[in-house]
Design an enzyme around this catalytic site. Structure first.
Site, short mmCIF file in Angstrom:
data_model
loop_
_atom_site.label_atom_id
_atom_site.label_comp_id
_atom_site.label_asym_id
_atom_site.label_seq_id
_atom_site.Cartn_x
_atom_site.Cartn_y
_atom_site.Cartn_z
N GLU A 5 31.65 -1.86 1.52
CA GLU A 5 30.71 -1.18 0.63
C GLU A 5 30.91 -1.54 -0.84
OE1 GLU A 5 31.21 2.89 1.81
OE2 GLU A 5 29.66 2.73 3.34
N GLU A 39 48.28 -3.07 18.20
CA GLU A 39 48.87 -2.33 17.08
C GLU A 39 50.38 -2.22 17.19
OE1 GLU A 39 48.83 2.35 17.71
OE2 GLU A 39 46.80 1.53 17.79
#
Length: 303
Positions: free
Chosen positions: A85, A116
């Site tokens: 953004e 992960e």
């Protein structure tokens, strides 16, 4: 491999929601809403650490460094969202703020099992983008113990990069190894261990503050207006016109005329109108001398 989740507040059971499966829908929503209020208070307690992080990020970005978010699962997705953004909102180059997630692009849409848990993968992902000591790494994990993120943070520290952690548990490994630790403790989730809820909300709010604060300090706002916004669609073209009229008081028609002359450079348009400088190139030079700060550029003209 045994993973010990004991002692993590984000994994504890929430006494306030133990009977949520027998509540009416409205009662459920009331419980969730009440728990969400805790997030704001938790972040308020971290404001000094957040401010310190913003100062470091802004300093490194001014020097040509980058802001890199890294996380797994929800935490990784939130980092990518904030990074994505920045270009439309502040006109940044896409490389300036980046988000990395364990498992890569595939992990944005579905869980990629096991990725992960590998510290080496975190390090390798930083090496792939050429992470260096001018960059800032923000490690994000509700637990503060995600191996992928820890591996990346350790690598960043080893090459003298700046490291910031955003976690929701105190005394975690990430908190210990980061140079700045931001730790909003939001407590147990409404649904036990569902850290996309309060922990995810806290992380999103913190990242909003980090990127917004840094962009303001880079001169990408005049008053509270986004003056580096890019006119890439009809809505943003209209926003550009509105920003110019709000900042200068000119009519929409006059704002549109100036924007066409500056190729929809909102910052330059505002400075041209407020400074009354007749030449676009001269106005550009003054803005550049003042590192893109409209307010400072205007003050220099008045002197």
């Amino acid at each position: 491999m045994h993973i010990d989740l004991n002692g993590l507040t984000t994994e504890e059971r929430n006494e306030n929601s133990k009977n949520i499966d027998s509540m009416s829908t409205l009662e459920m929503m009331e419980v969730i809403n009440k728990e969400d209020r805790i997030v704001v208070v938790a972040i308020e307690k971290q404001l000094s650490n957040i401010a310190a992080a913003v100062d470091v990020i802004a300093k490194q970005l001014r020097r040509g460094g980058r802001l890199i978010y890294i996380g797994a699962g929800t935490s990784g997705r939130i980092g990518i969202l904030d990074a994505s953004e920045c270009p439309p909102t502040y006109g940044t180059d896409p490389s300036m703020v980046q988000g990395l997630i364990a498992g890569g692009a595939e992990a944005l849409f579905k869980a990629v099992e096991g990725v992960e848990d590998n510290q080496e993968e975190g390090k390798l992902d930083l090496q792939k983008i050429g992470f260096n000591k001018e960059d800032v790494l923000v490690g994000i994990a509700a637990s503060g113990r995600t191996p992928y993120v820890i591996g990346a943070m350790r690598y960043a520290n080893s090459i003298e990069g700046q490291t910031i952690s955003v976690t929701c548990n105190t005394k975690s490994e990430m908190t210990r190894i980061s140079k700045i630790a931001i730790t909003p403790v939001v407590g147990p989730e409404v649904i036990t261990g569902s850290t996309r809820m309060k922990a995810g909300t806290a992380q999103k709010m913190v990242l909003n503050m980090l990127s917004t604060g840094a962009m303001i300090k880079l001169g990408k706002a005049y008053e509270n207006l986004m003056v580096d916004v890019e006119a890439t669609n009809l809505k943003l073209i209209e926003r550009c016109k509105r920003i110019v009229t709000e900042a200068t008081g000119v009519s929409r028609e006059k704002a549109e005329k100036y924007l066409e002359e500056t190729d929809y450079d909102v910052k330059l348009t505002i400075f041209l109108i407020l400074s009354k400088i007749p030449l676009i190139e001269e106005a550009k030079e003054i803005l550049e001398k003042n590192h893109g700060y409209v307010r400072k550029a205007l003050e220099s003209v008045k002197e």
